[in-house]
Structures are given as structure tokens and as C-alpha cells.
Design a protein around this motif. Structure first.
Motif, PDB file in Angstrom:
ATOM      1  N   SER A  84      11.165   8.316  -0.653  1.00 57.39           N
ATOM      2  CA  SER A  84      11.166   6.863  -0.497  1.00 57.39           C
ATOM      3  C   SER A  84       9.770   6.355  -0.127  1.00 57.39           C
ATOM      4  CB  SER A  84      12.182   6.461   0.567  1.00 57.39           C
ATOM      5  OG  SER A  84      12.216   5.069   0.732  1.00 57.39           O
ATOM      6  N   ILE A  85       9.100   7.061   0.772  1.00 57.87           N
ATOM      7  CA  ILE A  85       7.747   6.665   1.165  1.00 57.87           C
ATOM      8  C   ILE A  85       6.791   6.794  -0.013  1.00 57.87           C
ATOM      9  CG2 ILE A  85       5.792   7.259   2.641  1.00 57.87           C
ATOM     10  CD1 ILE A  85       7.854   8.029   4.799  1.00 57.87           C
ATOM     11  N   SER A  86       6.947   7.838  -0.808  1.00 58.22           N
ATOM     12  CA  SER A  86       6.090   8.005  -1.989  1.00 58.22           C
ATOM     13  C   SER A  86       6.288   6.859  -2.973  1.00 58.22           C
ATOM     14  CB  SER A  86       6.397   9.333  -2.686  1.00 58.22           C
ATOM     15  OG  SER A  86       6.076  10.407  -1.864  1.00 58.22           O
ATOM     16  N   ARG A  87       7.532   6.458  -3.192  1.00 59.72           N
ATOM     17  CA  ARG A  87       7.788   5.319  -4.082  1.00 59.72           C
ATOM     18  C   ARG A  87       7.200   4.042  -3.505  1.00 59.72           C
ATOM     19  NH1 ARG A  87      12.794   8.181  -5.043  1.00 59.72           N
ATOM     20  NH2 ARG A  87      13.773   7.124  -3.289  1.00 59.72           N
ATOM     21  N   ILE A  88       7.306   3.868  -2.197  1.00 64.83           N
ATOM     22  CA  ILE A  88       6.751   2.667  -1.565  1.00 64.83           C
ATOM     23  C   ILE A  88       5.239   2.610  -1.764  1.00 64.83           C
ATOM     24  CG2 ILE A  88       6.285   1.598   0.680  1.00 64.83           C
ATOM     25  CD1 ILE A  88       9.152   2.347   1.473  1.00 64.83           C
ATOM     26  N   ARG A  89       4.565   3.763  -1.634  1.00 65.61           N
ATOM     27  CA  ARG A  89       3.109   3.794  -1.855  1.00 65.61           C
ATOM     28  C   ARG A  89       2.758   3.333  -3.263  1.00 65.61           C
ATOM     29  NH1 ARG A  89      -0.427   8.751  -0.253  1.00 65.61           N
ATOM     30  NH2 ARG A  89      -2.013   7.308  -0.937  1.00 65.61           N
ATOM     31  N   VAL A  90       3.491   3.819  -4.248  1.00 66.24           N
ATOM     32  CA  VAL A  90       3.224   3.430  -5.637  1.00 66.24           C
ATOM     33  C   VAL A  90       3.514   1.946  -5.832  1.00 66.24           C
ATOM     34  CG1 VAL A  90       3.953   3.774  -8.035  1.00 66.24           C
ATOM     35  CG2 VAL A  90       3.617   5.747  -6.540  1.00 66.24           C
ATOM     36  N   TYR A  91       4.633   1.482  -5.290  1.00 71.50           N
ATOM     37  CA  TYR A  91       4.977   0.062  -5.421  1.00 71.50           C
ATOM     38  C   TYR A  91       3.956  -0.823  -4.721  1.00 71.50           C
ATOM     39  CZ  TYR A  91       9.605   1.633  -6.991  1.00 71.50           C
ATOM     40  OH  TYR A  91      10.648   2.210  -7.660  1.00 71.50           O
ATOM     41  N   ALA A  92       3.449  -0.378  -3.579  1.00 69.44           N
ATOM     42  CA  ALA A  92       2.456  -1.166  -2.845  1.00 69.44           C
ATOM     43  C   ALA A  92       1.150  -1.249  -3.629  1.00 69.44           C
ATOM     44  CB  ALA A  92       2.203  -0.558  -1.468  1.00 69.44           C
ATOM     45  N   GLU A  93       0.732  -0.146  -4.228  1.00 68.91           N
ATOM     46  CA  GLU A  93      -0.513  -0.148  -4.999  1.00 68.91           C
ATOM     47  C   GLU A  93      -0.405  -1.008  -6.256  1.00 68.91           C
ATOM     48  OE1 GLU A  93      -1.115   4.007  -5.657  1.00 68.91           O
ATOM     49  OE2 GLU A  93      -1.768   4.360  -3.587  1.00 68.91           O
ATOM     50  N   ASN A  94       0.805  -1.066  -6.840  1.00 74.90           N
ATOM     51  CA  ASN A  94       1.002  -1.827  -8.079  1.00 74.90           C
ATOM     52  C   ASN A  94       1.583  -3.215  -7.847  1.00 74.90           C
ATOM     53  OD1 ASN A  94       0.104   0.396  -9.537  1.00 74.90           O
ATOM     54  ND2 ASN A  94       2.164   1.249  -9.677  1.00 74.90           N
ATOM     55  N   ALA A  95       1.805  -3.588  -6.598  1.00 73.80           N
ATOM     56  CA  ALA A  95       2.396  -4.886  -6.238  1.00 73.80           C
ATOM     57  C   ALA A  95       3.713  -5.099  -6.990  1.00 73.80           C
ATOM     58  CB  ALA A  95       1.419  -6.021  -6.490  1.00 73.80           C
ATOM     59  N   ASP A  96       4.542  -4.088  -7.002  1.00 72.21           N
ATOM     60  CA  ASP A  96       5.826  -4.125  -7.701  1.00 72.21           C
ATOM     61  C   ASP A  96       6.881  -4.764  -6.803  1.00 72.21           C
ATOM     62  OD1 ASP A  96       8.102  -3.640  -9.198  1.00 72.21           O
ATOM     63  OD2 ASP A  96       7.481  -1.615  -9.757  1.00 72.21           O
ATOM     64  N   GLU A  97       7.799  -5.510  -7.397  1.00 70.05           N
ATOM     65  CA  GLU A  97       8.860  -6.183  -6.652  1.00 70.05           C
ATOM     66  C   GLU A  97       9.904  -5.210  -6.092  1.00 70.05           C
ATOM     67  OE1 GLU A  97       9.314  -9.498  -5.860  1.00 70.05           O
ATOM     68  OE2 GLU A  97       7.245  -9.690  -6.537  1.00 70.05           O
ATOM     69  N   GLU A  98       9.941  -4.007  -6.615  1.00 67.45           N
ATOM     70  CA  GLU A  98      10.903  -3.010  -6.139  1.00 67.45           C
ATOM     71  C   GLU A  98      10.617  -2.561  -4.702  1.00 67.45           C
ATOM     72  OE1 GLU A  98      13.662  -1.625  -7.602  1.00 67.45           O
ATOM     73  OE2 GLU A  98      13.411  -3.180  -9.120  1.00 67.45           O
ATOM     74  N   ILE A  99       9.460  -2.943  -4.181  1.00 69.35           N
ATOM     75  CA  ILE A  99       9.086  -2.520  -2.829  1.00 69.35           C
ATOM     76  C   ILE A  99      10.058  -3.059  -1.781  1.00 69.35           C
ATOM     77  CG2 ILE A  99       7.490  -4.408  -2.309  1.00 69.35           C
ATOM     78  CD1 ILE A  99       5.632  -2.198  -1.116  1.00 69.35           C
ATOM     79  N   TYR A 100      10.626  -4.229  -2.028  1.00 70.23           N
ATOM     80  CA  TYR A 100      11.565  -4.805  -1.062  1.00 70.23           C
ATOM     81  C   TYR A 100      12.811  -3.927  -0.939  1.00 70.23           C
ATOM     82  CZ  TYR A 100       8.650  -8.944  -1.396  1.00 70.23           C
ATOM     83  OH  TYR A 100       7.590  -9.799  -1.352  1.00 70.23           O
ATOM     84  N   THR A 101      13.330  -3.521  -2.072  1.00 74.00           N
ATOM     85  CA  THR A 101      14.511  -2.663  -2.067  1.00 74.00           C
ATOM     86  C   THR A 101      14.199  -1.312  -1.448  1.00 74.00           C
ATOM     87  OG1 THR A 101      15.257  -3.738  -4.092  1.00 74.00           O
ATOM     88  CG2 THR A 101      16.288  -1.642  -3.526  1.00 74.00           C
ATOM     89  N   GLU A 102      13.057  -0.745  -1.821  1.00 72.99           N
ATOM     90  CA  GLU A 102      12.720   0.591  -1.326  1.00 72.99           C
ATOM     91  C   GLU A 102      12.436   0.577   0.172  1.00 72.99           C
ATOM     92  OE1 GLU A 102      13.048   4.364  -1.933  1.00 72.99           O
ATOM     93  OE2 GLU A 102      13.114   3.025  -3.661  1.00 72.99           O
ATOM     94  N   CYS A 103      11.845  -0.490   0.685  1.00 70.90           N
ATOM     95  CA  CYS A 103      11.626  -0.587   2.136  1.00 70.90           C
ATOM     96  C   CYS A 103      12.959  -0.707   2.872  1.00 70.90           C
ATOM     97  CB  CYS A 103      10.724  -1.772   2.463  1.00 70.90           C
ATOM     98  SG  CYS A 103       8.973  -1.440   2.204  1.00 70.90           S
ATOM     99  N   ALA A 104      13.912  -1.426   2.284  1.00 64.20           N
ATOM    100  CA  ALA A 104      15.244  -1.517   2.889  1.00 64.20           C
ATOM    101  C   ALA A 104      15.905  -0.143   2.910  1.00 64.20           C
ATOM    102  CB  ALA A 104      16.106  -2.519   2.128  1.00 64.20           C
ATOM    103  N   VAL A 105      15.720   0.626   1.833  1.00 65.94           N
ATOM    104  CA  VAL A 105      16.266   1.981   1.783  1.00 65.94           C
ATOM    105  C   VAL A 105      15.608   2.849   2.850  1.00 65.94           C
ATOM    106  CG1 VAL A 105      16.363   4.084   0.373  1.00 65.94           C
ATOM    107  CG2 VAL A 105      16.943   1.870  -0.636  1.00 65.94           C
TER     108      VAL A 105
END
Length: 138
Positions: A84-105
């Protein structure tokens, strides 16, 4: 008498070590939740650099906790949080909207991790294998 005192000292030491470990893991998981909230705040402000830095901090927090465990390894939870943290890093670098869901997870997984580490009777008794049942042939 000496054996009884030695056993008592060992028991107290084990209990103290367990409570200390629970306190450390709880503190790290709470820091992880706070960092996830910071990542969300940085994302809402469109600050991808700060979000990426906080994601790296979250990874370091979890790596420190994961490497610091001595006796009990919850590999399933460990892997889920690390992914989950690895996905958050990628989402943060790419400014992806999925970061909200992944942070909740991530926050939910960290909360579950705290719950699973809590020293309650069901956690303690489930760790002890049940005695074998007698054969039914009699």
C-alpha cells in the motif's frame, strides 16, 4: 525458592517486553496514520513534492517497524502495508487520484495492525496450540 524467584523474574521480563513492543508498534502505526493524513493534505494542496516526501517517510516508518520486530512476524499484514505504501509513493509522484483510496486503505490496515497487536486474552490464547483431542474409538 530460588527457582520460583527466577521464574517470576522471567515472567515479569516477558510481560514488560511484550508491553514495550506493543507500545512501540502502536506508536509507529499511529505515526503512519498521521503521515497518511499529511499525504492527503499535501495532495489536496497539489504539492506533489511534499506528498512524495511524506510517502517516503511513511515507507521509512514502516520499514523501521518491520525490521524492528523480533519474535512475532505478521507477514500478511506486513506485506499488505508495504504494498500500500509503495502504491501511495507512485500515486504521489504522479499526482494520481487513486491516492485518496489508497491512503484510506493504509489507514485501515494500520488500525487493524494495532488491533492485532493488542495483548488481549483471545490473542494470547490463540497463539497457544490446543491440546490434541483423545481418540473417539473408545
Amino acid at each position: 525458592m530460588g527457582r520460583m524467584i527466577t521464574c517470576f523474574v522471567i515472567l515479569i521480563s516477558l510481560i514488560a517486553f511484550a508491553l514495550y513492543g506493543y507500545g512501540c508498534s502502536t506508536k509507529s502505526a499511529e505515526r503512519l496514520i498521521e503521515t497518511a493524513d499529511g499525504i492527503l493534505s499535501a495532495t489536496e494542496e497539489n504539492d506533489t513534492k511534499k506528498a512524495s516526501e511524506l510517502a517516503l517517510e511513511a515507507e521509512n516508518i514502516w520499514r523501521g517497524l518491520s525490521d524492528g520486530t523480533v519474535f512475532v512476524e505478521d507477514m500478511d499484514c506486513d506485506n499488505e502495508i508495504a504494498m500500500s505504501i509503495s502504491r501511495i509513493r507512485v500515486y504521489a509522484e504522479n499526482a494520481d487520484e487513486e491516492i485518496y483510496t489508497e491512503c484510506a486503505v493504509l489507514k485501515r490496515l494500520a488500525t487493524l495492525y494495532i488491533t492485532r497487536q493488542k495483548p488481549i486474552w483471545s490473542n494470547i490464547l490463540c497463539a497457544v496450540p490446543a491440546p490434541p483431542f483423545p481418540p473417539l474409538d473408545k
